[in-house]
Write an enzyme that holds these catalytic residues in place. Structure first.
Site, short mmCIF file in Angstrom:
data_model
loop_
_atom_site.label_atom_id
_atom_site.label_comp_id
_atom_site.label_asym_id
_atom_site.label_seq_id
_atom_site.Cartn_x
_atom_site.Cartn_y
_atom_site.Cartn_z
N GLY A 18 -7.08 0.24 -9.41
CA GLY A 18 -5.73 0.14 -8.87
C GLY A 18 -5.63 0.72 -7.47
O GLY A 18 -5.88 1.91 -7.28
N GLY A 20 -2.94 1.14 -5.65
CA GLY A 20 -1.56 1.51 -5.35
C GLY A 20 -1.49 2.90 -4.75
O GLY A 20 -2.48 3.46 -4.28
N PHE A 21 -0.30 3.50 -4.82
CA PHE A 21 -0.10 4.81 -4.19
C PHE A 21 -1.04 5.86 -4.77
O PHE A 21 -1.65 6.63 -4.03
CB PHE A 21 1.35 5.25 -4.36
N VAL A 86 -9.54 -5.90 -14.00
CA VAL A 86 -10.16 -5.13 -15.09
C VAL A 86 -9.45 -5.49 -16.39
O VAL A 86 -8.23 -5.36 -16.50
CB VAL A 86 -10.06 -3.62 -14.82
N GLU A 180 19.33 -2.50 -3.00
CA GLU A 180 18.82 -2.86 -1.68
C GLU A 180 18.77 -4.37 -1.51
O GLU A 180 19.10 -4.90 -0.44
CB GLU A 180 17.44 -2.23 -1.48
N ASP A 317 2.84 4.73 -12.63
CA ASP A 317 3.86 4.15 -13.49
C ASP A 317 3.38 3.85 -14.91
O ASP A 317 4.20 3.57 -15.78
CB ASP A 317 4.38 2.84 -12.88
N GLN A 329 6.46 8.69 -5.28
CA GLN A 329 6.10 10.08 -5.03
C GLN A 329 5.28 10.71 -6.16
O GLN A 329 4.27 11.37 -5.90
CB GLN A 329 7.35 10.91 -4.76
#
Length: 466
Positions: A18, A20-21, A86, A180, A317, A329
């Site tokens: 992954g 991601g962040f 994966v 948003e 997540d 965060q």
């Protein structure tokens, strides 16, 4: 099946699944350690998801929020990047199975899994084709086609009822993404596209923001929640709360049930109401005996490892921890923490204490210069000051100075001018999308349709790719 076993016996093998962040922060934090890192992702880019809605509404380009993983790590010599999905992890053999041009088994000494989350339609996966969500660049482009395409079709239609239906946009879910997105669609209709058409008036478009709960931005303090709702209404968004969506089809959606049910004709429906963890979370839970919650998130130890497997970290997540939200965060902090634990093990130093999440706050943009910000749980701002802080924080987290400069320029242009550069769609994408939707509706009407899964909404089984 080939086995990818390079000679890495002299170095500790870290596999990160992954980009991601969390995954990216873990890789960066291990830059100077004597480890060999393999970073695997099904996409070749690191996506800055908080700005995905700006790609969908023409503010930013996809390249500005999604730099290539290889370019990010080209100077970090202990990293190799692999493009693949994966679909299985063998905790006993300590291998990861990756599918690309062929099936590969990649061994690890330490595994860090951060494959994030996907859309949840709360048992109605068949809605996914009609009401797309936003978790990937492909999703954002699809949403942009839906939004701009609706104005194009309305322009060509002489039936006032059909025009009204095409000019009705329903956003389901009043969390940050929904807020948003609804605000940006209202700005498109009332400001950017106002004089671009001859047969329709875009400013007559209806933008509905729907949520089953009684609050906009339900996790925010009540004062900021109310301010966000007021700002949205000022932009022309129709905010409907305590309004559960009970059905979605090609003609629109149904709000409420029983005698209170009502149907709204809306040709463009966008989903921002729920998420569920990557299927790899359930796979890890089943393999390790860890509990998995209703959203598919796996319970981890206080040090983010799986029960009985201290060499396997799960972050982001896809996990659940008390009082830790599923946002960027926590994922960033978890990635850094996992790397810190790995570093302590390699050096023989005492392990750090349990993971502790530091809440830096949350923010959401409502319009051109309107935002709300809850900082450190103590400072609550709205309006332009919150917008400035939002901009600074998001710029700091964008990768690359070039992207930061371009984002500032685009945001400034968006505020001052009635135009957006990223508005390209094609008749091919528009017609193919409409044809697919109508085919789906025909199948449903004849009883032959089955719940559909999109590329980023895999079935919740352990053997599905992440």
């Amino acid at each position: 099946m080939s086995t990818d076993h390079p000679d890495l016996s002299h170095r500790h093998r870290v596999v990160v699944v992954g980009g991601g962040f969390g995954g990216v922060r873990a890789v960066k934090a291990l830059e100077h350690e004597p480890v060999e890192i393999t970073l695997i992702d099904k996409n070749n880019q690191h996506l800055f998801q908080p700005l995905l809605y700006q790609v969908a509404t023409g503010v930013l380009s996809s390249g500005q929020i999604a730099p290539a993983l290889r370019s990010m790590f080209r100077k970090q010599r202990n990293v190799r990047v692999l493009l693949g999905a994966v679909d299985h992890i063998d905790l006993e053999q300590r291998t990861v199975r990756m599918i690309a041009d062929e099936v590969k088994e990649i061994p690890y000494d330490t595994l860090i899994v951060g494959t994030g989350a996907t859309h949840s339609y709360f048992g109605h996966d068949e809605w996914s084709q009609i009401a797309p969500g936003m978790k990937s660049l492909d999703d954002a482009r699809r949403v942009r086609t839906r939004i701009l395409g609706a104005f194009e079709i309305a322009e060509q239609n002489d039936d006032p009822a059909e025009q009204a239906a095409w000019l009705t946009f329903a956003v389901v879910g009043a969390g940050p993404t929904g807020v948003e997105l609804a605000g940006q669609i209202a700005l498109l209709a009332n400001r950017v596209l106002k004089d671009d058409y001859r047969n329709i008036d875009p400013s007559t478009a209806r933008v509905l923001l729907l949520d089953a709960t009684p609050h906009v931005l339900g996790t925010y303090p009540p004062s900021l929640s109310q301010r966000a709702a007021d700002d949205l209404r000022h932009l022309g968004v129709e905010v409907e709360l305590s309004a559960p969506v009970t059905n979605i089809n090609l003609s629109g959606l149904t709000i409420g049930s029983g005698e209170q049910a009502r149907h709204v004709e809306a040709r463009t429906i966008l989903w921002a109401a729920g998420v569920k963890a990557s299927p790899l979370a359930a796979l890890l839970g089943h393999a390790s005996g860890a509990e998995v919650d209703r959203a598919g998130r796996v319970h981890v130890n206080p040090d983010l490892t799986l029960p009985g497997h201290p060499e396997v970290f799960a972050i982001g997540d896809m996990i659940t921890l008390p009082d830790v939200p599923g946002t960027a965060q926590p994922a960033i902090q978890e990635g850094k923490y996992a790397a810190k634990v790995v570093r302590s093990r390699l050096t023989g130093k005492p392990a750090p204490g349990p993971f502790h999440y530091v809440d830096l706050g949350s923010m959401a943009v409502i319009g051109r210069t309107r935002a709300v910000a809850d900082l450190f749980g103590k400072i609550r701002l709205g309006g332009f000051p919150a917008f400035l802080i939002w901009g600074v924080v998001h710029l700091a987290n964008l990768v690359g100075w070039g992207n930061r400069y371009e984002a500032v320029a685009r945001w400034g242009w968006t505020i001052l001018a009635r135009n957006r550069r990223e508005r390209e769609i094609s008749i091919v994408s528009l017609v193919s999308d409409e044809a697919a939707l109508r085919e789906l509706e025909e199948m449903r009407s004849t009883g032959t349709a089955t719940p559909l899964q999109t590329a980023d909404q895999p079935a919740e089984t352990a053997d599905q790719p992440s």
